[in-house]
Design a protein around this motif. Sequence first.
Motif, PDB file in Angstrom:
ATOM      1  N   UNK A 138       8.853  38.921  18.704  1.00 41.79           N
ATOM      2  CA  UNK A 138       8.758  38.343  20.041  1.00 41.79           C
ATOM      3  C   UNK A 138       9.992  37.504  20.371  1.00 41.79           C
ATOM      4  N   UNK A 139      10.354  37.518  21.630  1.00 38.55           N
ATOM      5  CA  UNK A 139      11.435  36.662  22.108  1.00 38.55           C
ATOM      6  C   UNK A 139      11.040  35.198  21.918  1.00 38.55           C
ATOM      7  N   UNK A 140      12.004  34.322  21.635  1.00 35.63           N
ATOM      8  CA  UNK A 140      11.683  32.895  21.594  1.00 35.63           C
ATOM      9  C   UNK A 140      11.350  32.364  22.992  1.00 35.63           C
ATOM     10  N   UNK A 141      11.646  33.159  24.010  1.00 33.93           N
ATOM     11  CA  UNK A 141      11.368  32.754  25.392  1.00 33.93           C
ATOM     12  C   UNK A 141      10.062  33.370  25.871  1.00 33.93           C
ATOM     13  N   UNK A 142       9.466  32.720  26.848  1.00 37.45           N
ATOM     14  CA  UNK A 142       8.294  33.265  27.519  1.00 37.45           C
ATOM     15  C   UNK A 142       8.800  33.683  28.899  1.00 37.45           C
ATOM     16  N   UNK A 143       9.084  34.981  29.061  1.00 36.78           N
ATOM     17  CA  UNK A 143       9.797  35.424  30.263  1.00 36.78           C
ATOM     18  C   UNK A 143       8.871  36.102  31.258  1.00 36.78           C
ATOM     19  N   UNK A 144       8.939  35.645  32.489  1.00 39.34           N
ATOM     20  CA  UNK A 144       8.236  36.299  33.594  1.00 39.34           C
ATOM     21  C   UNK A 144       9.274  36.957  34.495  1.00 39.34           C
ATOM     22  N   UNK A 145       9.128  38.253  34.702  1.00 39.98           N
ATOM     23  CA  UNK A 145      10.014  38.962  35.624  1.00 39.98           C
ATOM     24  C   UNK A 145       9.292  39.150  36.942  1.00 39.98           C
ATOM     25  N   UNK A 146       9.798  38.503  37.991  1.00 41.93           N
ATOM     26  CA  UNK A 146       9.310  38.749  39.343  1.00 41.93           C
ATOM     27  C   UNK A 146      10.179  39.850  39.939  1.00 41.93           C
ATOM     28  N   UNK A 147       9.565  40.985  40.238  1.00 42.48           N
ATOM     29  CA  UNK A 147      10.358  42.158  40.643  1.00 42.48           C
ATOM     30  C   UNK A 147       9.986  42.620  42.037  1.00 42.48           C
ATOM     31  N   UNK A 148      10.975  42.658  42.921  1.00 44.82           N
ATOM     32  CA  UNK A 148      10.748  43.181  44.271  1.00 44.82           C
ATOM     33  C   UNK A 148      10.270  44.623  44.193  1.00 44.82           C
ATOM     34  N   UNK A 149       9.199  44.952  44.927  1.00 46.66           N
ATOM     35  CA  UNK A 149       8.587  46.275  44.809  1.00 46.66           C
ATOM     36  C   UNK A 149       9.579  47.355  45.248  1.00 46.66           C
ATOM     37  N   UNK A 150      10.022  48.206  44.300  1.00 47.33           N
ATOM     38  CA  UNK A 150      11.050  49.187  44.651  1.00 47.33           C
ATOM     39  C   UNK A 150      10.455  50.513  45.121  1.00 47.33           C
ATOM     40  N   UNK A 151      11.344  51.396  45.528  1.00 44.06           N
ATOM     41  CA  UNK A 151      10.926  52.732  45.978  1.00 44.06           C
ATOM     42  C   UNK A 151      10.540  53.619  44.794  1.00 44.06           C
ATOM     43  N   UNK A 152       9.833  54.692  45.108  1.00 47.56           N
ATOM     44  CA  UNK A 152       9.534  55.742  44.126  1.00 47.56           C
ATOM     45  C   UNK A 152       8.820  55.198  42.906  1.00 47.56           C
ATOM     46  N   UNK A 153       9.158  55.741  41.736  1.00 43.93           N
ATOM     47  CA  UNK A 153       8.485  55.288  40.515  1.00 43.93           C
ATOM     48  C   UNK A 153       9.393  54.376  39.684  1.00 43.93           C
ATOM     49  N   UNK A 154      10.333  53.718  40.375  1.00 41.24           N
ATOM     50  CA  UNK A 154      11.284  52.865  39.639  1.00 41.24           C
ATOM     51  C   UNK A 154      10.606  51.712  38.903  1.00 41.24           C
ATOM     52  N   UNK A 155       9.476  51.234  39.475  1.00 37.31           N
ATOM     53  CA  UNK A 155       8.818  50.101  38.830  1.00 37.31           C
ATOM     54  C   UNK A 155       8.341  50.486  37.423  1.00 37.31           C
TER      55      UNK A 155
END
Lengths: 245, 245
Positions: free
Chosen positions: A72-89
Amino acid sequence: MPRFFIENEDFDGKIAVIRGEDAFHVARALRLAVGDEITVCTKAGDSFAAKLTYIRDEEVKAEVLFALPTTESPLDITLFMGYPKGDKLETVVQKAVELGVRFVVPFISSRCVKRPDEKGEKKSRERLCRIADEASKQCGRCRLSEVSPIVSFDDVIVTAKNFDLPLFCYEGEGCSSLPAVLAAHPQAKSVAVIVGSEGGFSPEEAKAAVAAGFLPVNLGPRILRCETAPSYILSALSYHYELQK
Amino acid sequence: MPRFFIENEDFDGKIAVIRGEDAFHVARALRLAVGDEITVCTKAGDSFAAKLTYIRDEEVKAEVLFALPTTESPLDITLFMGYPKGDKLETVVQKAVELGVRFVVPFISSRCVKRPDEKGEKKSRERLCRIADEASKQCGRCRLSEVSPIVSFDDVIVTAKNFDLPLFCYEGEGCSSLPAVLAAHPQAKSVAVIVGSEGGFSPEEAKAAVAAGFLPVNLGPRILRCETAPSYILSALSYHYELQK
């Protein structure tokens, strides 16, 4: 070794109990036998080598042998991701899990093109959660990552105070240097990263994110695709905080 | 501004000449007019804002207005990539171009599953070159990246002495810390990165790479997919050498 993520109530520190689909998987698909070794991962993010002691289709037990080094990363990371087109998410989630993210939170901002309807969203989230689980197992995470329901950009920016290091990836004016910002936060544990969808952010949204406490950072002189930007910054975070100096 | 990559002989420092398909593209698809601005990128990796002065279907001229800041990495990076399954190499090339690579060199090592036949290889390379060109334009590179024909692993490792910093991404024993290696090479200009295909490398190959002068480095505790590893290390290189401290 096959990897199993178990609930708190199914682990007393010595014996891990595997139930449901996973138990069936041990007994039938993997055809493991008593005495075979598996990896057991707990909710707390610890992982152990364990020896199978009891195998039934609906329940499997394993005895802990020794603790394994964390992945595990030593960080607790939250990625807030703008909803993209197609199946990129889907790609974003898979890569983010490999690169150590803990939560992926898709959001809708003014320049997002697509917002799935309620039914589509439920289905999409189920699929994303499955992709996250598979990626966690495949890359040897000790903890499952989570994909949240879609939120609004306003919901995202009010969370700034919950993080030691709230980062906002931006191409516009007024950005700080990412290495300088990371160097100034050597003790950061909880990190948030906001990455926009294809269209990026309006100047008003950028201003609001900064006013809310997010630190605007630039990811270099080239225009990264919206699915490349999360990999860039998550790799940089791993490079800076996780790899031994 | 639309971006055009021009040959040395088509640029005298003041006037850039655009020919062939690109000229047709200016005249017909983009329907630009005399006086409109474009970006002109030279073989040397410089880029300029330029004003169109002459437009015909087969030839277009533009007068340089001013130099633009470079978007090129300060490093000259060659990615040696183990030939992966499916169309993963396409993703690798696209991302590598965005992340600043100069050359992508696919290679075959003992654990590569797929090697295209001669005809397939020619077609695949044409497609990869097109993807590289498109990515260069899309992310605003000043220089086109190149994809070479497939070589052997032996061909790869003998190149170590051509690079200031020849890196070998490896999961096995004996790896150095990537941050320590980069910190020890502050003046590196030419960098090579070897990344394996899905199966990674045999211990013999790893030994041979190291004996040839490649520095084995580890990309952290999680097992990165073969298409994620190049993004990780190219992002780390950009973070370390390219972003302002």
